[in-house]
Design a protein around this motif. Structure first.
Motif, PDB file in Angstrom:
ATOM      1  N   LEU A 198      27.687 -63.461  -3.662  1.00 46.99           N
ATOM      2  CA  LEU A 198      27.730 -64.972  -3.524  1.00 46.99           C
ATOM      3  C   LEU A 198      26.411 -65.598  -3.370  1.00 46.99           C
ATOM      4  O   LEU A 198      25.721 -64.803  -2.643  1.00 46.99           O
ATOM      5  CB  LEU A 198      28.320 -65.436  -2.219  1.00 46.99           C
ATOM      6  N   GLY A 199      25.803 -66.276  -4.123  1.00 45.40           N
ATOM      7  CA  GLY A 199      24.521 -66.804  -4.205  1.00 45.40           C
ATOM      8  C   GLY A 199      24.173 -68.165  -4.139  1.00 45.40           C
ATOM      9  O   GLY A 199      24.939 -69.119  -4.560  1.00 45.40           O
ATOM     10  N   SER A 200      23.152 -68.579  -3.438  1.00 45.40           N
ATOM     11  CA  SER A 200      22.910 -69.926  -3.075  1.00 45.40           C
ATOM     12  C   SER A 200      21.342 -70.253  -3.248  1.00 45.40           C
ATOM     13  O   SER A 200      20.696 -69.383  -2.516  1.00 45.40           O
ATOM     14  CB  SER A 200      23.356 -70.328  -1.780  1.00 45.40           C
ATOM     15  N   PRO A 201      20.824 -71.395  -3.479  1.00 46.98           N
ATOM     16  CA  PRO A 201      19.469 -71.718  -3.032  1.00 46.98           C
ATOM     17  C   PRO A 201      19.455 -71.760  -1.640  1.00 46.98           C
ATOM     18  O   PRO A 201      20.316 -72.237  -1.083  1.00 46.98           O
ATOM     19  CB  PRO A 201      19.352 -72.933  -3.822  1.00 46.98           C
ATOM     20  N   SER A 214      23.652 -67.341   6.747  1.00 49.94           N
ATOM     21  CA  SER A 214      24.844 -68.458   7.079  1.00 49.94           C
ATOM     22  C   SER A 214      25.770 -68.005   6.019  1.00 49.94           C
ATOM     23  O   SER A 214      26.958 -68.555   6.060  1.00 49.94           O
ATOM     24  CB  SER A 214      24.077 -69.864   6.755  1.00 49.94           C
ATOM     25  N   MET A 215      25.395 -67.552   4.810  1.00 47.68           N
ATOM     26  CA  MET A 215      26.453 -67.375   3.854  1.00 47.68           C
ATOM     27  C   MET A 215      27.306 -66.230   4.220  1.00 47.68           C
ATOM     28  O   MET A 215      28.461 -66.142   3.796  1.00 47.68           O
ATOM     29  CB  MET A 215      25.843 -66.919   2.607  1.00 47.68           C
ATOM     30  N   ILE A 216      26.766 -65.101   5.092  1.00 48.00           N
ATOM     31  CA  ILE A 216      27.835 -64.088   5.702  1.00 48.00           C
ATOM     32  C   ILE A 216      28.964 -64.458   6.590  1.00 48.00           C
ATOM     33  O   ILE A 216      29.908 -63.849   6.458  1.00 48.00           O
ATOM     34  CB  ILE A 216      26.852 -63.038   6.378  1.00 48.00           C
ATOM     35  N   ILE A 272      30.671 -56.733   4.441  1.00 41.71           N
ATOM     36  CA  ILE A 272      29.364 -57.118   4.265  1.00 41.71           C
ATOM     37  C   ILE A 272      28.545 -55.814   3.547  1.00 41.71           C
ATOM     38  O   ILE A 272      28.391 -54.758   4.703  1.00 41.71           O
ATOM     39  CB  ILE A 272      28.600 -57.913   5.213  1.00 41.71           C
ATOM     40  N   THR A 273      28.132 -55.688   2.520  1.00 42.23           N
ATOM     41  CA  THR A 273      27.420 -54.396   1.870  1.00 42.23           C
ATOM     42  C   THR A 273      25.974 -54.679   2.236  1.00 42.23           C
ATOM     43  O   THR A 273      25.229 -53.476   2.703  1.00 42.23           O
ATOM     44  CB  THR A 273      27.530 -54.093   0.497  1.00 42.23           C
TER      45      THR A 273
END
Ligand SMILES: Cc1cc2nc3c(=O)[nH]c(=O)nc-3n(C[C@H](O)[C@H](O)[C@H](O)COP(=O)(O)O)c2cc1C
Length: 206
Positions: free
Chosen positions: A79-82, A132-134, A144-145
């Protein structure tokens, strides 16, 4: 999924000016370095404060928009976010907020997940964004790796790269290329996700 791939990892990202998209391509490459694994790359549309604004169903360029079926079908998630004010960007959060049906069904529980982010500045909140994404992924029961310090680039980098996930300092103009270390750690994140998913799926089958 390609005919030869047992395992498909969803690379799901939002990117407005391209930096997170560049990272996503490297994460996907890391996934595809692992035999029997492939990447399914998807993005999400922007959200608008204008109620009437509706995005087209198909993006003008780049990968297709994700559906909840993509989440259900894949064996792992990157999962990727700015970074937006030290947090995940709203379009990605909006997409995840629609996933309560999957949560109720436990559809993502036990699947591996990793995260990545791009910032304008070196100390502008990469770790807080990754954490926050986790959080929602933990609510879904995902495993979660992260990235282990056995990756030498994690100790050597003077730009992005964290044990919580891959990161990139895009610069205030957003045009820094990924450094070698940042790229290496994107690959490492993808590879680790793919290897973990493969081990989990094969372990469950046997
Ligand atoms: C609304 C907004 C908030 C932002 N907040 C931060 C921030 O907290 N820290 C930071 O370093 N950069 C921040 N940035 C810059 C972006 O994180 C950075 O440009 C990122 O590389 C953009 O990724 P993209 O090219 O994939 O869209 C912000 C940008 C926007 C538009």
């Amino acid at each position: 999924m390609s005919q030869t791939s047992d395992i498909e990892i969803l690379v799901l990202y939002y990117s407005r000016s391209g930096a997170t998209a560049r990272m996503a391509r490297h994460v996907a490459r890391g996934i595809e370095e692992v035999k029997h694994c492939s990447a399914r790359v998807r993005t999400v549309p922007p959200v608008s404060a204008t109620c009437e604004a509706v995005a087209a169903d198909i993006p003008a360029d780049g990968p297709p928009y994700a559906t909840l079926e993509d989440l259900r079908e894949c064996q792992g998630l990157a999962l990727g976010s700015p970074t937006r004010f030290g947090n995940m960007a709203a379009p990605l959060k909006y997409f995840l907020d629609q996933s309560s049906g999957l949560w109720l069904a436990g559809a993502l529980a036990g699947k591996p997940a990793g995260v990545f982010t791009s910032t304008g500045t070196q100390h502008g909140g990469q770790e807080t964004t990754l954490l926050s994404m986790i959080i929602p992924l933990l609510h879904h029961g995902m495993l979660i790796t992260g990235i282990p310090y056995t990756e030498p680039a994690l100790s050597e980098t003077t730009s992005g790269g964290t044990p919580y996930g891959a990161s990139h300092v895009a610069g205030t103009q957003g045009n820094n290329p990924l450094t070698d270390h940042e790229r290496t750690l994107c690959h490492a994140l993808g590879r680790r996700l793919a290897r973990t998913a493969l081990a989990l799926v094969r372990g469950i089958k046997e």
